[in-house]
Design a protein around this motif. Structure first.
Motif: not given
Length: 112
Positions: A1, A3-4, A6, A12, A15, A25-27, A31, A33-34
């Motif tokens: 996971m 942490y992001v 935005r 984004l 990260v 947020g978290q991704l 994902d 985007e990551i």
């Protein structure tokens, strides 16, 4: 996971693998985007590495042209006019610095 963070538009801007105060947020690692974030980071690091080596490569090419012209393999006049002008400018600058041999050191194993 991951942490992001935005921006106001949802893009984004940061990260991190660990939590940070500005995280919004978290991704998960898989994902899209990551994946895109880290793909862009790799490209950016590679571009920065190339930029850092540009000055060194300029000197290598300058020296190579000097050797080729001194051996008669290449004539400066074989090059485009803009390249000729740049080479002449560099040659003049190097000649000017020629008397300052302790300021410029071509031996990378010693300190200046």
């Amino acid at each position: 996971m991951f942490y992001v963070q935005r921006d106001a538009g949802g893009v984004l801007v940061r990260v991190e693998a660990t939590s940070f105060a500005e995280a919004t947020g978290q991704l998960p690692a898989d994902d899209h985007e990551i994946q895109a974030w880290y793909a862009n980071e790799v490209v950016e690091k590679s571009l920065n590495q190339l930029k850092l080596s540009d000055m060194e490569m300029i000197r290598v090419l300058d020296d190579l042209i000097q050797v080729l012209t001194s051996k008669g393999i290449l004539n400066v006049t074989d090059l485009p006019a803009a390249a000729q002008a740049k080479l002449m400018d560099r040659n003049q600058a190097r000649e000017t610095l020629g008397g300052l041999s302790d300021l410029i050191n071509d031996d990378e194993t010693r300190l200046i």
